[in-house]
Design an enzyme around this catalytic site. Structure first.
Site, PDB file in Angstrom:
ATOM      1  N   ASP A   1       5.627   2.328   7.355  1.00  0.00           N
ATOM      2  CA  ASP A   1       4.280   1.872   6.979  1.00  0.00           C
ATOM      3  C   ASP A   1       3.605   2.886   6.071  1.00  0.00           C
ATOM      4  O   ASP A   1       2.985   3.819   6.550  1.00  0.00           O
ATOM      5  CB  ASP A   1       3.484   1.639   8.264  1.00  0.00           C
ATOM      6  CG  ASP A   1       2.117   1.026   8.012  1.00  0.00           C
ATOM      7  OD1 ASP A   1       1.860   0.585   6.871  1.00  0.00           O
ATOM      8  OD2 ASP A   1       1.311   0.987   8.949  1.00  0.00           O
TER       9      ASP A   1
ATOM     10  N   GLU B   1      -5.268   1.580   1.924  1.00  0.00           N
ATOM     11  CA  GLU B   1      -5.187   0.343   2.711  1.00  0.00           C
ATOM     12  C   GLU B   1      -5.470   0.650   4.166  1.00  0.00           C
ATOM     13  O   GLU B   1      -6.155  -0.088   4.875  1.00  0.00           O
ATOM     14  CB  GLU B   1      -3.786  -0.278   2.579  1.00  0.00           C
ATOM     15  CG  GLU B   1      -3.627  -1.625   3.286  1.00  0.00           C
ATOM     16  CD  GLU B   1      -3.142  -1.545   4.734  1.00  0.00           C
ATOM     17  OE1 GLU B   1      -3.059  -2.602   5.376  1.00  0.00           O
ATOM     18  OE2 GLU B   1      -2.858  -0.445   5.239  1.00  0.00           O
ATOM     19  N   GLU B   2      -4.919   1.787   4.614  1.00  0.00           N
ATOM     20  CA  GLU B   2      -5.003   2.120   6.038  1.00  0.00           C
ATOM     21  C   GLU B   2      -6.438   2.296   6.517  1.00  0.00           C
ATOM     22  O   GLU B   2      -6.734   2.146   7.685  1.00  0.00           O
ATOM     23  CB  GLU B   2      -4.186   3.389   6.321  1.00  0.00           C
ATOM     24  CG  GLU B   2      -2.675   3.199   6.158  1.00  0.00           C
ATOM     25  CD  GLU B   2      -2.078   2.300   7.227  1.00  0.00           C
ATOM     26  OE1 GLU B   2      -2.834   1.813   8.079  1.00  0.00           O
ATOM     27  OE2 GLU B   2      -0.857   2.090   7.202  1.00  0.00           O
TER      28      GLU B   2
ATOM     29  N   HIS C   1       1.958   4.453  12.803  1.00  0.00           N
ATOM     30  CA  HIS C   1       0.817   5.342  12.524  1.00  0.00           C
ATOM     31  C   HIS C   1       0.947   6.718  13.177  1.00  0.00           C
ATOM     32  O   HIS C   1      -0.045   7.363  13.498  1.00  0.00           O
ATOM     33  CB  HIS C   1      -0.505   4.681  12.925  1.00  0.00           C
ATOM     34  CG  HIS C   1      -0.871   3.529  12.018  1.00  0.00           C
ATOM     35  ND1 HIS C   1      -2.041   2.823  12.137  1.00  0.00           N
ATOM     36  CD2 HIS C   1      -0.215   2.975  10.968  1.00  0.00           C
ATOM     37  CE1 HIS C   1      -2.092   1.879  11.203  1.00  0.00           C
ATOM     38  NE2 HIS C   1      -0.985   1.956  10.482  1.00  0.00           N
TER      39      HIS C   1
ATOM     40  N   HIS D   1       0.831  -1.204   0.000  1.00  0.00           N
ATOM     41  CA  HIS D   1       0.000   0.000   0.000  1.00  0.00           C
ATOM     42  C   HIS D   1       0.865   1.253   0.000  1.00  0.00           C
ATOM     43  O   HIS D   1       1.965   1.272   0.526  1.00  0.00           O
ATOM     44  CB  HIS D   1      -1.022  -0.013   1.129  1.00  0.00           C
ATOM     45  CG  HIS D   1      -0.496   0.167   2.516  1.00  0.00           C
ATOM     46  ND1 HIS D   1      -0.306   1.401   3.074  1.00  0.00           N
ATOM     47  CD2 HIS D   1      -0.156  -0.725   3.462  1.00  0.00           C
ATOM     48  CE1 HIS D   1       0.116   1.259   4.315  1.00  0.00           C
ATOM     49  NE2 HIS D   1       0.228  -0.021   4.585  1.00  0.00           N
TER      50      HIS D   1
ATOM     51  N   ASP E   1       4.202  -5.137   3.282  1.00  0.00           N
ATOM     52  CA  ASP E   1       3.648  -4.112   4.173  1.00  0.00           C
ATOM     53  C   ASP E   1       4.545  -3.963   5.386  1.00  0.00           C
ATOM     54  O   ASP E   1       4.763  -4.934   6.105  1.00  0.00           O
ATOM     55  CB  ASP E   1       2.216  -4.510   4.592  1.00  0.00           C
ATOM     56  CG  ASP E   1       1.475  -3.358   5.264  1.00  0.00           C
ATOM     57  OD1 ASP E   1       2.083  -2.298   5.485  1.00  0.00           O
ATOM     58  OD2 ASP E   1       0.282  -3.542   5.566  1.00  0.00           O
TER      59      ASP E   1
HETATM   60 ZN    ZN Z   1       0.592  -0.871   6.463  1.00  0.00          ZN
END
Ligand code: ZN
Length: 699
Positions: free
Chosen positions: A353, A390-391, A507, A343, A419
Site C-alpha cells: 500500500d 492519498e493516505e 499501514h 497513490h 490501490d
Molecule cells: Zn492505499
C-alpha cells in the site's frame, strides 16, 4: 445481457479469423485491437515490477517528507525514459506531522507503553530506516488522561449498546479495535460521545495470530505491529473544502476544519493488552470479545491512561505534495482522456500500500509506451497518474479533480484506480457497473499469476458460482481511494482491480519489500498481471470506435437497488412509493438495450468518424446526468447519486444515497422529494442514450 458467443468463422479482408466481436468496435477495428491487446499484455514484466518495487519501498515515504520527493523523481524519470510526456502538479496542503506521540497506563502500576514497532532482523527496511512515528493523521494535538472504556469497534450502534448498559465515555479515554468501519468514523463517534481521547488498536482476532502466523513467520500482524492511518472524514485538503489548494486559494482556519478535536493514537495489541487486561465492570456482549487471552470488560476503569500528542500544527502545518502524470497523446481524439492512477505515498515502506499500485501503473505505462515507439499510438489520450497524500484523505487526487473539474467532466472517459493490488493470489474487481463487462472481458485475456488459466478462469473457479449464467461478484465503489474524486465528485465511470490474500501489515513498518517477496507476491507475477489488465483496459477504452460502456448492465444493477429502496419504503408503511423510480430504471434499461443494438448494427456498417464523435460525446453525458451540482444533503462534495461511501461507515457503499440516507433518518417528505429528483436524473441519462441511438440510426 451477455452477447452469445459466436463460434462461426467469418471472412474479413480475405483473412479467415474467429469472429471476435468487441463491444464498441467495428469488425476491422476489433481485429486490430485484439492484436494490440495480445501484444501489450506480453510487455509488463515481473523483473521490472520487482525492480520498481524495491526502489520505491526502500524507505518509509509519508506525504510531505523528502523520501516522497524521491519517489516523485523516480516515477517521473522512468516515465520520461520510456518517452512519455510528464507533468508534476504540486499543492500546499494543511497536513500537520507528528513530533512525538506517547501513551501511558497511569493506574494501576504506571508504565509508559513502547509504541515503536521495532526492527525485525530479516526485514532490512525495518532495521535501516527510522519508522514513521505511530500516529493517526489529523488527530488533534493534546495531553489527556482518564479512565479507559472499551468500545469494541466504536460503531454507532455499539455506543447505543454502551448507553443501554449505563456506560459512558464522557471525560474518558475510549479504546476501540480496528475494523468494521473507517477509523475517521471511530474518531468522530468517540468525540461526539464526549471521550477526551481515543486509542485504536489492532486486535489479534482481526488481523493477528487468530488469523494466521504473524510476521516474519507468517503474513499476519505481530504483537508490536501498528496500523497508522488518517482519521479525517471528508476528502481533500481540509483547509480548502470543495475547491483546489492553488497558491492564492482562501484557507479556512483550523477551528473551521472538519477534523477531529481530540487526540487519537494507534497502538499494537501487545500494548492494548496492558490497558484492556485490568478493565472491570459490566460483562461484555459475547461478540465484543477479541483475541487477547483474557476476558474483556468495558470498564470504565479502574485502568487509567494518558495520551500525549505533539504535532507541528502550530508551527508549520502546511506541506507540499506532488502528483505526477505521464501522458500519451491520442492520435484521433486527443482531447478525450482515459486515466489510470495509484497513490504514491505510504505510512511506511508501503510495498503493498501502495507501491504495488504505483508499480502496476508504471508497468502499464511502459507497455503502452513501447507500443507507441513501435508505431501504434492509441486513439485517445492516456494519462498515467501517481497521487500524493492519498493516505491522509485522498488529498492529491481530490485537489487535482477540483482544479481540473471542468476539463475532466467534459473529456474524461474513464478513470482506473490501482490501490493495494498485490496482497496475495485472489483476484477481485469492481467499479461502475458500466465498466464491469469490460473488466471481465479483459480478465479473460490475461493469464492468471498462478498459470492455471486466465485471471477470469481462476476468479470464476474460486467464486464457486451456483450457475453458469452467473458472473463473479464485483465491488461497488465505496470510499477510501483516489477514484472518489472522479466518481463521487464528477460522475466519471471508474474501475479498479487487484489481488488479495491474508495480510496483517497494513499501514505498518512491515509493509515492506521483504513482506512482499516472502508472502504477498514472491515472484512479482501478481504485479505484472495487474499491469497487464491495466494496459489492456486502457487500450480497449482508448481505441474504441464507440465508447464501450455497458448501460444495460448498469441499469440491471440499478434495478436491484431500486427494489431495495422499494422494500425499505414498504417496511416504513409510508404513502410514498418507489414505483416511479422502478419505472425510470426500466426506461433506462430499455434505452440501453436499444442503444446496444443500434451501436452493433452501425459498427458493422460504415460509421463515419464524425458520427462516432457525436455519439461518444453524448455517451459521456449518461453517467454525468446521475450527479447533481449541489451534491448530497449530508455531503455536498458527493455529487454522484448512484453510489457514495456510507457516511456512518466510511468504507461501505451506499447505493442511491440521496434516497437511502433520507430513508435511514426516517423523513418521508425528503424521501419523496429525493425520489422525484432521482427519477428526473435517470430520465436525463435515458435521454442521453436515446439521443445516441438516434445519432447512430441517422448515420
Ligand atoms: Zn492505499
Amino acid at each position: 445481457m451477455h452477447r452469445p458467443l459466436v463460434l462461426s468463422t467469418i471472412f474479413l479482408l480475405g483473412i479467415p479469423l474467429r469472429a471476435q466481436t468487441i463491444p464498441g468496435y467495428s469488425p476491422q477495428s476489433a481485429m486490430v485491437e485484439r492484436a494490440a491487446e495480445a501484444d501489450v499484455i506480453t510487455r509488463p514484466a515481473p523483473a521490472n515490477a520487482s525492480m520498481h518495487s524495491r526502489f520505491l519501498s526502500l524507505q518509509p515515504h509519508m506525504a510531505g517528507t523528502p523520501a516522497q520527493e524521491r519517489t516523485r523523481d523516480y516515477v517521473v524519470s522512468q516515465m520520461k525514459s520510456w518517452g512519455l510526456e510528464t507533468e508534476v502538479r504540486s499543492y500546499r496542503v494543511w497536513m500537520p506531522h507528528p513530533v512525538s506521540t506517547r501513551v501511558w497506563r497511569i493506574a494501576p502500576d504506571p508504565i509508559e507503553l513502547n509504541l515503536q514497532e521495532g526492527p525485525i532482523p530479516e526485514d532490512t527496511t525495518s532495521v535501516s530506516f527510522p519508522q514513521v512515528i505511530p500516529f493517526n493523521g489529523y488527530g488533534a494535538a493534546g495531553d489527556v488522561r482518564g479512565e479507559v472504556v472499551y468500545v469494541n469497534y466504536g460503531l454507532i450502534e455499539e455506543y447505543a449498546q454502551l448507553d443501554s448498559m449505563g456506560v459512558s465515555v464522557r471525560g474518558k479515554i475510549a479504546i476501540a479495535r480496528y475494523g468494521r468501519s473507517y477509523r475517521g468514523i471511530k474518531a468522530r463517534e468517540a468525540e461526539k460521545h464526549g471521550a477526551v481521547g481515543l486509542i485504536i488498536y489492532s486486535d489479534p482476532a482481526d488481523d493477528g495470530y487468530m488469523r494466521g502466523d504473524v510476521y516474519p513467520a507468517g503474513p499476519m500482524r505481530p504483537s508490536h505491529g501498528i496500523q497508522r492511518g488518517s482519521v479525517m472524514n471528508p476528502n481533500g485538503d481540509p483547509s480548502t473544502p470543495g475547491y483546489p489548494s492553488t497558491p492564492n486559494a482562501k484557507r479556512i482556519t483550523q477551528s473551521q476544519m472538519d477534523v477531529p478535536h481530540i487526540p487519537v493514537l494507534p497502538i499494537s495489541y501487545g500494548n492494548a493488552a496492558e490497558l484492556l487486561r485490568g478493565l472491570t465492570g459490566k460483562s461484555i456482549p459475547q461478540t465484543w470479545q477479541g483475541g487477547l487471552p483474557f476476558r474483556y470488560h468495558v470498564g470504565p476503569g479502574p485502568v487509567q491512561a494518558r495520551l500525549d500528542v505533539v504535532t507541528d500544527a502550530a508551527t508549520h502545518p502546511y506541506k507540499e505534495i506532488w502528483d505526477t502524470f505521464g501522458i500519451i497523446r491520442g492520435s484521433e481524439f486527443p482531447d478525450e482522456i482515459v486515466m489510470i492512477g495509484g497513490h504514491r505515498d505510504a505510512w511506511g515502506p508501503g510495498a503493498a500500500d501502495n507501491v504495488s499500485g504505483t508499480v502496476s501503473v508504471m508497468e502499464a505505462a511502459r507497455a503502452i509506451a513501447e507500443q507507441v515507439k513501435a508505431g501504434r499510438r492509441p486513439k485517445r489520450t492516456i494519462v498515467f497518474a501517481t497521487w500524493d497524500a492519498e493516505e491522509w484523505g485522498l488529498l492529491g487526487s481530490t485537489e487535482y479533480v477540483e482544479e481540473d473539474s471542468l476539463r475532466l467532466r467534459r473529456h474524461a472517459v474513464a478513470y482506473l484506480n490501482q490501490d493495494d493490488i498485490a496482497q496475495g493470489p485472489n483476484f477481485g474487481g469492481g467499479g461502475s457497473p458500466s465498466l464491469r463487462a469490460l473488466l471481465r472481458d479483459v480478465a479473460k485475456r490475461v493469464p492468471d499469476p498462478s498459470h492455471q488459466g486466465s485471471v477470469y478462469d481462476v476468479w470464476r473457479k474460486r467464486a464457486n458460482l451456483a450457475a453458469d449464467s452467473l458472473e463473479p461478484q464485483m465491488g461497488d465503489p465505496g470510499g477510501g481511494s483516489d477514484f472518489a474524486g472522479f466518481y463521487n465528485h464528477l460522475g466519471i465511470p471508474i474501475a479498479d482491480w487487484g489481488f488479495g490474500g491474508p495480510q496483517g501489515v497494513y499501514h505498518s513498518a512491515y509493509d515492506s519489500y521483504h513482506w512482499m517477496s516472502k508472502f504477498g507476491d514472491p515472484n512479482f507475477e501478481v504485479h505484472a498481471s495487474a499491469a497487464r489488465i491495466g494496459a489492456a483496459m486502457l487500450l480497449r477504452i482508448a481505441n474504441a470506435d464507440i465508447l464501450p460502456y455497458d448501460y444495460a448492465e448498469f441499469a440491471r444493477t440499478m434495478r436491484r437497488f431500486g427494489a431495495e429502496v422499494d422494500r425499505s419504503i414498504v417496511d416504513k408503511h409510508w404513502k410514498t412509493t418507489a414505483a416511479a423510480l422502478t419505472a425510470a430504471i426500466g426506461r433506462m434499461e430499455d434505452a440501453a438495450v436499444a442503444f446496444t443494438a443500434a451501436r452493433d448494427k452501425a459498427l458493422t456498417a460504415q460509421l463515419s468518424s464524425a458520427s462516432a464523435r457525436q455519439v461518444n460525446a453524448t455517451l459521456l453525458e449518461v453517467e454525468r446526468q446521475l450527479t447533481r451540482p449541489q451534491g448530497l444533503v449530508t455531503r455536498p462534495w458527493f455529487r454522484n447519486l448512484v453510489y457514495a461511501s456510507d457516511e456512518n461507515n466510511g468504507y461501505a457503499t451506499m447505493a442511491l444515497p440521496s434516497v437511502n440516507e433520507a430513508i435511514r433518518v426516517g423523513n418521508e417528505s425528503v424521501v419523496a422529494r429525493e425520489l422525484t429528483d432521482l427519477v428526473q436524473r435517470f430520465d436525463a441519462a435515458t435521454r442521453a442514450l436515446q439521443v445516441a441511438t438516434e445519432l447512430l440510426s441517422r448515420s
